[in-house]
Design an enzyme around this catalytic site. Structure first.
Site, mmCIF file in Angstrom:
data_model
loop_
_atom_site.group_PDB
_atom_site.id
_atom_site.type_symbol
_atom_site.label_atom_id
_atom_site.label_comp_id
_atom_site.label_asym_id
_atom_site.label_seq_id
_atom_site.Cartn_x
_atom_site.Cartn_y
_atom_site.Cartn_z
ATOM 1 N N LYS A 55 9.431 -0.728 14.246
ATOM 2 C CA LYS A 55 10.089 -0.492 12.949
ATOM 3 C C LYS A 55 11.222 0.521 13.115
ATOM 4 O O LYS A 55 12.323 0.331 12.597
ATOM 5 C CB LYS A 55 9.081 0.063 11.930
ATOM 6 N N GLU A 112 -4.721 -6.795 14.613
ATOM 7 C CA GLU A 112 -4.180 -5.475 14.263
ATOM 8 C C GLU A 112 -5.308 -4.439 14.374
ATOM 9 O O GLU A 112 -5.093 -3.286 14.693
ATOM 10 C CB GLU A 112 -3.569 -5.488 12.856
ATOM 11 N N GLU A 129 10.508 -4.709 4.450
ATOM 12 C CA GLU A 129 10.582 -6.109 4.014
ATOM 13 C C GLU A 129 10.298 -6.221 2.514
ATOM 14 O O GLU A 129 11.003 -6.903 1.777
ATOM 15 C CB GLU A 129 9.547 -6.965 4.772
ATOM 16 N N HIS A 161 -5.479 -33.530 17.661
ATOM 17 C CA HIS A 161 -4.378 -34.362 18.160
ATOM 18 C C HIS A 161 -3.249 -33.508 18.727
ATOM 19 O O HIS A 161 -2.140 -34.006 18.906
ATOM 20 C CB HIS A 161 -3.867 -35.270 17.039
ATOM 21 N N LYS A 187 0.841 -1.199 0.000
ATOM 22 C CA LYS A 187 0.000 0.000 0.000
ATOM 23 C C LYS A 187 0.882 1.257 0.000
ATOM 24 O O LYS A 187 0.685 2.167 -0.782
ATOM 25 C CB LYS A 187 -0.916 -0.018 1.228
ATOM 26 N N GLY A 197 -4.810 -1.892 4.950
ATOM 27 C CA GLY A 197 -4.009 -3.013 4.464
ATOM 28 C C GLY A 197 -4.690 -4.353 4.693
ATOM 29 O O GLY A 197 -4.728 -5.218 3.815
ATOM 30 N N ARG A 198 -5.269 -4.528 5.885
ATOM 31 C CA ARG A 198 -5.879 -5.833 6.219
ATOM 32 C C ARG A 198 -7.264 -5.989 5.623
ATOM 33 O O ARG A 198 -7.947 -6.981 5.904
ATOM 34 C CB ARG A 198 -5.867 -6.044 7.737
#
Ligand code: F6P
Length: 560
Positions: free
Chosen positions: A523, A367, A225, A398, A219, A281-282
């Protein structure tokens, strides 16, 4: 300007949800429900299993196995009304700047409006903008799919690598896996997100530069990253073509809101697919961030995906709170968080293809609602946020279900299952493996709710010393969500359900689910520490003795 609140017109700056009449009534009511067991609630009302159910589009949602009565729902709906939930919802759909700390709309619902809908926000025809980008994505995807978009050497694309992180990764990665059966035969998608170079290297090991297309999805187009991985991928590509940088034009496209940064990176903005500041973003999988998914499943199926979201959007917008699925799920979730002390919620998809769905929900919900001040900047007065986690069934059974069944924590759970299998195989005795999966699905919610008493266990002849170990207390709540099959539309419906559930809780807590200031400091610190961990000379000591010693340990192991 920071808006006063994303709220109810009557909510003043001092509005405190925990001081409302409904909140107090719910606290008192909890004492009553606490004394009831789900066994009793079901015995008292034989119709409970068919009445506490809501059908929305393809989703059949059973909330009867919750620690609630009809009065609980009434009180929760009153709470929602006191908090102004309906007005806040309408404000969101209308494009009001409900993301007050960033002075933006949160208009993901506009991303799935049909072409003939009307919505003008801040003087802009939002529907026209959305469909223009969808059409551009559609044309491009078609060219990649039919082989007319070719790489530098004229060969069609076989591998698409989406480079992005957070909302620019989790959505497309989850949906690509979920819609495995709808994918294009020739094209494989890969997802690179982590700054750990192993992520990129392990993907590129399987790619041929001549037939690989990179989608740099961000965005902001400034995320460390993503830009670092994208630079590294470009180096790999250009290196493979003997330093010929003209190859980038055929092998790199961008998805972003930031044309300047895309251009600076060296991607022609003609090969950029845009979206808008009002898409968080999400909440961006159904915007251009879904480009890799559209390439994989095609425009038609992507449209079905958007239609699925829209069906649930319309339901959330119009259904009364008492019959409104996202409102019910949000309110029941809040009931446990604020009146029963539950901290987490498990989401168990009984579908291997939905393995990444819990991880996707973690960003969406945590978030969004991991906030401890209200929209007016006051400290919240009740717990907020919910820790989401989960694994596909039956793997979870399990691993950690023991704690769900006999542990001491209250962990409400959503069970998601499908009638028609994506794949099926025969069992040893000629039955269906999918039926085995689903019999486990139904068994788990039944056992969680009703358990098994000491009397029943003793009556089976179990030695007295073992009885307490075998008692299954039950009374452990769950929602069951069934759909006919995993289709693009059903996936869109499920995502919209959780998006709105998250919104419902946030509006009652009075927090802003659309910002994420809490990720910024980490950050900044990382970029400050980069110099410290990598410099050759001995660095200045760190302000705290723990970080200082840890950095020294790292440096010594790196030979610095
Ligand atoms: O750091 C958190 C975050 O801002 C998320 O909200 C977002 O989805 C992710 O980083 C990636 O951001 P971008 O799409 O701008 O690269």
């Amino acid at each position: 300007m920071l808006g006063r609140l994303n709220g109810h017109p009557d909510n003043g700056d001092d509005f405190d949800i925990t001081a409302t009449v409904s909140w107090h009534a719910l606290a008192a009511h909890q004492q009553h429900v606490y004394s009831l067991h789900l066994r009793e609630l079901f015995a008292m009302d034989p119709e409970r299993g068919s009445s506490l159910v809501v059908d929305v589009a393809d989703l059949h949602i059973d909330y009867s196995k919750h620690l609630i009565t009809a009065e609980t729902i009434e009180l929760l709906a009153s709470l929602a009304r006191e908090a102004g939930l309906e007005e806040k919802r309408d404000a969101m759909y209308a494009g009001a700047h409900i993301n007050t700390t960033e002075d933006r709309a949160a208009l993901h619902t506009a991303l799935r409006l049909p072409r003939d809908a009307d919505l003008v926000v801040d003087g802009q025809d939002v529907v026209a903008d959305v469909h223009e980008v969808l059409d551009a994505m559609g044309d491009f995807s078609e060219r990649v799919r039919d082989g007319s978009w070719v790489g530098h050497t004229g060969r069609p694309i076989t591998d698409v690598v989406n480079i992005g992180i957070g909302g620019s990764d989790l959505g497309p990665a989850m949906a690509y896996q979920a819609l495995r059966h709808d994918r294009h035969e020739r094209i494989s998608c890969h997802f690179v997100s982590n700054i750990d170079p192993s992520n990129l290297v392990s993907v590129l090991d399987h790619c041929d530069p001549a037939t690989t297309l990179f989608i740099v999805a961000s965005k902001t187009f400034t995320t460390l990253e993503t830009i670092t991985n994208a630079v590294s991928a470009r180096r790999w590509l250009v290196g493979a073509f003997d330093g010929d940088a003209s190859a980038v034009a055929k092998h790199f496209v961008a998805v972003s809101t930031n044309a300047d940064e895309v251009e600076k990176f060296g991607i022609d903005t003609a090969n950029m697919f845009g979206f808008w500041s009002w898409v968080g973003g999400r909440y961006s999988l159904d915007a251009a961030i879904g480009l890799s998914l559209m390439i994989a499943i095609g425009r038609r199926r992507f449209d079905e995906f958007l239609d699925g979201f829209h069906l649930v959007d319309e339901h959330f917008r119009t259904a009364p709170l008492e019959r409104n699925a996202p409102a019910l799920l949000g309110l029941i979730g809040l009931w446990y968080s604020n009146f029963w002390g539950a901290q987490t919620k498990a989401v168990m998809p009984y579908a291997d293809d939905l393995a990444r769905f819990p991880a996707y929900l973690q960003q969406l919900t945590m978030e969004s609602n991991g906030k401890s001040v209200t929209t007016t900047g006051r400290q919240v007065t009740s717990p907020t946020g919910t820790i989401y986690w989960g694994e596909p069934g039956t793997n979870g059974q399990h691993a950690f279900y023991q704690l769900l069944h006999q542990g001491t924590w209250l962990i409400p759970a959503d069970f998601i299952g499908f009638a028609i299998p994506t794949d099926d195989r025969e069992t040893v005795d000629g039955g269906s493996m999918h039926d085995v999966l689903m019999s486990n699905f139904f068994a788990q919610t039944e056992v969680l709710a009703f358990g098994k008493t000491a009397e029943d266990i003793a009556a089976e002849g179990v030695p007295p010393a073992l009885v307490p170990h075998k008692v299954m207390p039950g009374n452990r709540p769950s929602t069951t969500i069934l759909a006919p099959q995993i289709t693009p539309s059903v996936l869109g419906q499920l995502i919209a359900l959780y998006e709105h559930e998250t919104f419902v809780k946030a509006m009652i807590w009075g927090i802003n689910p659309f910002d994420q200031w809490g990720v910024e400091l980490g950050k900044d610190k990382a970029s400050a520490l980069l110099g410290v961990v990598s410099q050759a000379d001995s660095p200045a000591p760190q302000p705290d003795s723990s970080t200082d010693a840890l950095v020294r340990w790292y440096r010594s192991h790196r030979g610095r």
